[in-house]
Design a protein around this motif. Structure first.
Motif, PDB file in Angstrom:
ATOM      1  N   ALA A   1       7.578   0.822  -3.070  1.00  0.00           N
ATOM      2  CA  ALA A   1       7.104   0.401  -1.758  1.00  0.00           C
ATOM      3  C   ALA A   1       8.264   0.053  -0.829  1.00  0.00           C
ATOM      4  CB  ALA A   1       6.162  -0.793  -1.901  1.00  0.00           C
TER       5      ALA A   1
ATOM      6  N   ASP B   1      -1.704   3.979   9.264  1.00  0.00           N
ATOM      7  CA  ASP B   1      -1.209   2.603   9.331  1.00  0.00           C
ATOM      8  C   ASP B   1      -1.685   1.933  10.615  1.00  0.00           C
ATOM      9  OD1 ASP B   1       0.376   2.938   6.954  1.00  0.00           O
ATOM     10  OD2 ASP B   1       1.818   4.039   8.153  1.00  0.00           O
TER      11      ASP B   1
ATOM     12  N   ASP C   1       5.740   0.054   6.879  1.00  0.00           N
ATOM     13  CA  ASP C   1       4.863   0.941   6.107  1.00  0.00           C
ATOM     14  C   ASP C   1       3.777   0.076   5.477  1.00  0.00           C
ATOM     15  OD1 ASP C   1       4.027   3.436   5.115  1.00  0.00           O
ATOM     16  OD2 ASP C   1       4.962   3.053   3.186  1.00  0.00           O
ATOM     17  N   THR C   2       2.720   0.707   5.018  1.00  0.00           N
ATOM     18  CA  THR C   2       1.640  -0.031   4.364  1.00  0.00           C
ATOM     19  C   THR C   2       1.192   0.705   3.113  1.00  0.00           C
ATOM     20  OG1 THR C   2      -0.208   1.072   5.480  1.00  0.00           O
ATOM     21  CG2 THR C   2       0.798  -0.798   6.622  1.00  0.00           C
ATOM     22  N   GLU C   3       0.571  -0.029   2.232  1.00  0.00           N
ATOM     23  CA  GLU C   3      -0.169   0.540   1.110  1.00  0.00           C
ATOM     24  C   GLU C   3      -1.604   0.033   1.244  1.00  0.00           C
ATOM     25  OE1 GLU C   3       1.371   2.716  -0.531  1.00  0.00           O
ATOM     26  OE2 GLU C   3       3.441   2.161  -0.039  1.00  0.00           O
TER      27      GLU C   3
ATOM     28  N   ASP D   1      10.171   2.808   0.969  1.00  0.00           N
ATOM     29  CA  ASP D   1       9.517   3.448   2.110  1.00  0.00           C
ATOM     30  C   ASP D   1       9.957   2.869   3.443  1.00  0.00           C
ATOM     31  OD1 ASP D   1       8.136   5.327   0.683  1.00  0.00           O
ATOM     32  OD2 ASP D   1       6.250   4.224   0.614  1.00  0.00           O
TER      33      ASP D   1
ATOM     34  N   ARG E   1       3.016   6.365  -6.643  1.00  0.00           N
ATOM     35  CA  ARG E   1       2.329   6.790  -5.422  1.00  0.00           C
ATOM     36  C   ARG E   1       0.828   6.571  -5.490  1.00  0.00           C
ATOM     37  NH1 ARG E   1       3.307  12.852  -3.455  1.00  0.00           N
ATOM     38  NH2 ARG E   1       5.410  11.992  -3.256  1.00  0.00           N
TER      39      ARG E   1
ATOM     40  N   GLN F   1       6.288  -0.602  -8.772  1.00  0.00           N
ATOM     41  CA  GLN F   1       5.525  -0.536  -7.523  1.00  0.00           C
ATOM     42  C   GLN F   1       6.319  -1.147  -6.369  1.00  0.00           C
ATOM     43  OE1 GLN F   1       1.897  -2.480  -9.096  1.00  0.00           O
ATOM     44  NE2 GLN F   1       0.753  -0.796  -8.160  1.00  0.00           N
TER      45      GLN F   1
ATOM     46  N   TRP G   1      -3.165  -0.377  -5.437  1.00  0.00           N
ATOM     47  CA  TRP G   1      -2.349  -1.386  -4.760  1.00  0.00           C
ATOM     48  C   TRP G   1      -3.088  -2.705  -4.567  1.00  0.00           C
ATOM     49  CZ3 TRP G   1       2.697  -0.769  -4.357  1.00  0.00           C
ATOM     50  CH2 TRP G   1       3.210   0.530  -4.448  1.00  0.00           C
TER      51      TRP G   1
END
Length: 385
Positions: free
Chosen positions: A155, A88, A26-28, A158, A138, A151, A142
């Protein structure tokens, strides 16, 4: 919660992950102030319990190279698991020219496995992992450092729960024989064309009321300039000018800076300098375009002679097939496709691939009068004629 901040740490993790059957990803990122997404965090995990074998990767650390991760993405022995992967994947394709393969998208798989349309990650965590998520982080920034413990916890969740979700959905697809269905949908996600935005096609996203070819030519030229400028400056296209201003410009056809100054909707920054020059050049070029080169709107479905009774029957058939298959209705056939079928068109997605098996073949027979629908209690039965 382990955070990787050096290339050596990342390489060591990727070496371990290369021996696993899959890795969850996953990414932020941030995109509010840029055209391209700014990658701020990558979350990774391979099979394990809790936070074991799960890490955070900080791509904002100076000197850190993502090359080991890119190599892992290219390793076809490891399945890369995402949820709602499109954004992503766009980041990795635009920044590094790579699309992880083989790919598994749990949102797509969940729609095929009966979890509804565009099911969210939080819903799958509740229904499959029997856990809850703290979503308070959410909408945080970031890109700011240091990251808080909240955070990091948000993260990491996820990708840790994503392991259970993947294993559950993969087993269900194997049991139902629907893995091929998911593969057909994921083929779109692994196609590089999905992530390429061509300025010359940008006008197709702009909603306009007029279908005048000359008006559309100006829309096309302005949208192409806006897209090119936004890409070159890495700013959102709305920072150049918004769609409503674009439509106004296509109507008023400004030829001078004074004309631009009378615009009601154009941003002040766009009334001078390179943006203003680009607008005037685009309008001029579109005005001078020969008639045989003017764009033509796609009106193929505008005047469809839809049989309303048949359209209603197709909706009933779709509902029956949705209930029997457990697949989300919109994934099988959107309303526009049903109307197209009821108008006699056959170039629709519902008549190809796995959709043909679930719905398309029966839909065609219904259109041809070869089957009928009957109600038995709360169920709809299909009767061959």
């Amino acid at each position: 919660m382990r955070t990787l901040t050096t290339t050596e740490e990342l390489a060591a993790f990727c070496d371990e992950a290369a021996g696993a059957p899959y890795v969850t990803v996953d990414t932020e990122f941030l995109r509010e102030r840029t055209y391209y997404s700014k990658l701020c965090l990558v979350q990774l995990a391979f099979p394990g319990v809790g936070d074991s074998n799960a890490v955070l990767l900080d791509p904002l650390v100076d000197g850190l190279s993502l090359d080991p991760l890119i190599a892992l993405f290219r390793n076809t022995n490891v399945v890369k698991v995402f949820h709602a992967a499109r954004q992503d994947l766009e980041i990795f394709y635009v920044d590094h020219g790579v699309i992880p393969e083989p790919l598994f998208d749990t949102q797509v798989a969940a729609m095929v496995c009966g979890f509804g349309e565009q099911v969210g990650y939080e819903t799958l965590v509740k229904r499959i992992s029997k856990a809850s998520l703290d979503k308070s982080s959410r909408f945080t920034d970031w890109s700011r450092r240091p990251l808080t413990d909240a955070q990091k916890k948000y993260a990491l969740a996820d990708v840790t729960h994503l392991r259970d979700i993947y294993e559950h959905l993969a087993a269900e697809l194997e049991r139902s024989g629907r893995a091929r269905w998911v593969a057909e949908e994921i083929a779109v996600l692994t196609d590089p064309e999905t992530y390429i935005t061509r300025p010359e096609n940008a006008w197709e996203r702009v909603k306009t009321r007029s279908t005048s070819p000359r008006f559309l030519a100006i829309v096309q030229a302005l949208a192409a300039f806006r897209e090119t400028y936004a890409q070159s400056k890495n700013i959102p296209r709305t920072r150049v000018f918004k769609d409503d201003a674009l439509s106004e410009l296509a109507s008023t056809k400004p030829m001078t800076l004074d004309d631009l100054g009378r615009s009601r909707l154009l941003l002040r920054e766009a009334r001078k300098g390179p943006i203003a020059e680009g607008i005037l050049a685009a309008v001029k070029a579109a005005q001078e375009l020969p008639k045989d080169e003017l764009p033509k709107p796609d009106t193929s479905r505008d005047q469809l002679q839809v049989n309303p009774a048949l359209a209603d029957l197709l909706r009933v058939l779709l509902k029956a097939r949705t209930e029997s298959s457990g697949v989300a209705a919109r994934l099988i056939a959107p309303a526009a496709d049903l109307d197209a079928l009821a108008a006699g068109l056959r170039d629709v997605k519902a008549l190809s691939g796995w959709r043909q098996e679930v719905f398309g073949a029966d839909a065609l027979r219904l259109c041809e009068g070869k089957l009928a629908l009957a109600v038995k209690g709360r169920d709809v039965e299909v009767i061959e004629l």
